[in-house]
Motif scaffolding. Structure first.
Motif, PDB file in Angstrom:
ATOM      1  N   HIS A  33      -7.352  15.396  -0.826  1.00 59.25           N
ATOM      2  CA  HIS A  33      -5.999  15.863  -1.111  1.00 59.25           C
ATOM      3  C   HIS A  33      -5.494  16.910  -0.116  1.00 59.25           C
ATOM      4  O   HIS A  33      -4.328  16.875   0.280  1.00 59.25           O
ATOM      5  CB  HIS A  33      -5.926  16.428  -2.541  1.00 59.25           C
ATOM      6  N   LEU A  91      -2.222   6.434   6.162  1.00 61.09           N
ATOM      7  CA  LEU A  91      -3.328   6.703   5.248  1.00 61.09           C
ATOM      8  C   LEU A  91      -4.532   7.068   6.099  1.00 61.09           C
ATOM      9  O   LEU A  91      -4.917   6.310   7.004  1.00 61.09           O
ATOM     10  CB  LEU A  91      -3.625   5.477   4.388  1.00 61.09           C
ATOM     11  N   PRO A 144      -3.116   7.668  -3.647  1.00 58.49           N
ATOM     12  CA  PRO A 144      -2.438   7.123  -2.460  1.00 58.49           C
ATOM     13  C   PRO A 144      -1.302   6.158  -2.805  1.00 58.49           C
ATOM     14  O   PRO A 144      -0.352   6.019  -2.026  1.00 58.49           O
ATOM     15  CB  PRO A 144      -3.562   6.413  -1.705  1.00 58.49           C
ATOM     16  N   ALA A 174       2.157   7.631  -2.290  1.00 55.70           N
ATOM     17  CA  ALA A 174       2.672   7.604  -0.921  1.00 55.70           C
ATOM     18  C   ALA A 174       3.128   6.197  -0.546  1.00 55.70           C
ATOM     19  O   ALA A 174       4.144   6.029   0.140  1.00 55.70           O
ATOM     20  CB  ALA A 174       1.614   8.102   0.049  1.00 55.70           C
ATOM     21  N   LEU A 207      -6.218  17.296   2.997  1.00 52.04           N
ATOM     22  CA  LEU A 207      -6.112  16.722   4.347  1.00 52.04           C
ATOM     23  C   LEU A 207      -6.723  17.620   5.418  1.00 52.04           C
ATOM     24  O   LEU A 207      -6.652  17.299   6.601  1.00 52.04           O
ATOM     25  CB  LEU A 207      -4.646  16.405   4.707  1.00 52.04           C
ATOM     26  N   HIS A 211      -1.247  10.650   3.912  1.00 50.39           N
ATOM     27  CA  HIS A 211      -1.935  10.747   2.625  1.00 50.39           C
ATOM     28  C   HIS A 211      -3.405  10.375   2.810  1.00 50.39           C
ATOM     29  O   HIS A 211      -3.716   9.457   3.554  1.00 50.39           O
ATOM     30  CB  HIS A 211      -1.284   9.796   1.612  1.00 50.39           C
ATOM     31  N   VAL A 258       4.970  10.035   6.184  1.00 53.01           N
ATOM     32  CA  VAL A 258       4.102  10.421   5.070  1.00 53.01           C
ATOM     33  C   VAL A 258       2.649  10.266   5.516  1.00 53.01           C
ATOM     34  O   VAL A 258       2.267   9.221   6.047  1.00 53.01           O
ATOM     35  CB  VAL A 258       4.356   9.545   3.828  1.00 53.01           C
ATOM     36  N   ASP A 310      -7.862  10.971  -1.884  1.00 52.19           N
ATOM     37  CA  ASP A 310      -7.145  11.979  -2.668  1.00 52.19           C
ATOM     38  C   ASP A 310      -7.398  11.755  -4.156  1.00 52.19           C
ATOM     39  O   ASP A 310      -7.037  10.705  -4.695  1.00 52.19           O
ATOM     40  CB  ASP A 310      -5.645  11.892  -2.357  1.00 52.19           C
ATOM     41  N   SER A 361       3.681  19.794   1.406  1.00 53.50           N
ATOM     42  CA  SER A 361       2.361  19.321   1.021  1.00 53.50           C
ATOM     43  C   SER A 361       2.234  19.358  -0.497  1.00 53.50           C
ATOM     44  O   SER A 361       2.565  20.372  -1.125  1.00 53.50           O
ATOM     45  CB  SER A 361       1.297  20.216   1.659  1.00 53.50           C
ATOM     46  N   SER A 362       1.784  18.261  -1.082  1.00 53.42           N
ATOM     47  CA  SER A 362       1.557  18.145  -2.513  1.00 53.42           C
ATOM     48  C   SER A 362       2.848  18.471  -3.271  1.00 53.42           C
ATOM     49  O   SER A 362       3.861  17.805  -3.061  1.00 53.42           O
ATOM     50  CB  SER A 362       0.376  19.032  -2.919  1.00 53.42           C
ATOM     51  N   MET A 374       3.036  15.459   3.137  1.00 51.87           N
ATOM     52  CA  MET A 374       1.574  15.383   3.126  1.00 51.87           C
ATOM     53  C   MET A 374       1.113  15.316   1.680  1.00 51.87           C
ATOM     54  O   MET A 374       1.331  16.262   0.914  1.00 51.87           O
ATOM     55  CB  MET A 374       0.986  16.614   3.824  1.00 51.87           C
ATOM     56  N   ALA A 375       0.513  14.194   1.303  1.00 57.71           N
ATOM     57  CA  ALA A 375       0.033  13.977  -0.069  1.00 57.71           C
ATOM     58  C   ALA A 375       1.089  14.412  -1.081  1.00 57.71           C
ATOM     59  O   ALA A 375       0.837  15.254  -1.941  1.00 57.71           O
ATOM     60  CB  ALA A 375      -1.281  14.714  -0.290  1.00 57.71           C
TER      61      ALA A 375
END
Length: 169
Positions: free
Chosen positions: A146, A141, A125, A128, A148, A116, A114, A120, A70-71, A92-93
């Motif tokens: 961000h 999407l 986006p 992604a 989620l 996103h 993915v 965010d 994530s991130s 994830m994002a």
């Protein structure tokens, strides 16, 4: 842990920890599907490339092996693919393509999803979309920010579908 056991290795974001809301929820879903779960603690460094080096040095092994992030953890998971050769990647994002950290990940597995958030405000986006188009990854999407966290059931559904896909191989 035996190499033949299925394994998910989670990678947390820059300012979160190894067992935040998302990882805890997704880990429960992975365990319910028979996967072992690990989530390294990277809170001692904010350097994404150091985190990649640490993950690669851990040499997580599983059959199948799924990397999730994530991130900034998405950056870590994606860039560890070249060394670890996972069977699947779940992002994830993902914090990719930032100045100074903009190189393209290598050896991304075909089983790649993915998720996103369209709202965010940390990682656009478009990041992604670029990654997914470049690596032919499934892109979802969703109406979220961000973290989620407000759409955790949706995230979990996409994660579960990826796990089910690689577990059937």
């Amino acid at each position: 842990m035996h190499d033949r056991e299925p394994l998910v290795c989670f990678n947390h974001g820059k300012e979160s920890g190894p067992w935040g809301i998302k990882i805890t929820r997704l880990a429960e879903d992975a365990r319910a599907r028979g996967f072992a779960v690990i989530s390294p603690d990277y809170t001692h460094t904010m350097d994404p490339d150091e985190r990649v080096r640490e993950l690669v040095a851990m040499r997580p092994r599983g059959t199948p092996l799924v990397l999730a992030g994530s991130s900034m953890g998405g950056y870590v998971a994606a860039h560890a693919c070249a060394a670890l050769h996972p069977d699947a990647l779940f992002l994830m994002a993902p914090a990719l393509y930032f100045p100074g950290y903009d190189r393209e990940p290598d050896a991304v597995p075909a089983a790649c999803t993915v998720v996103h958030g369209t709202g965010d405000d940390i990682v656009p986006p478009a990041v992604a979309e670029r990654f997914s188009a470049t690596h032919d990854a499934a892109l979802h999407l969703i109406d979220a920010g961000h973290t989620l966290n407000e759409c955790l059931d949706d995230v979990a559904a996409h994660f579960g579908a990826l796990l089910d896909r690689v577990a059937r191989r």
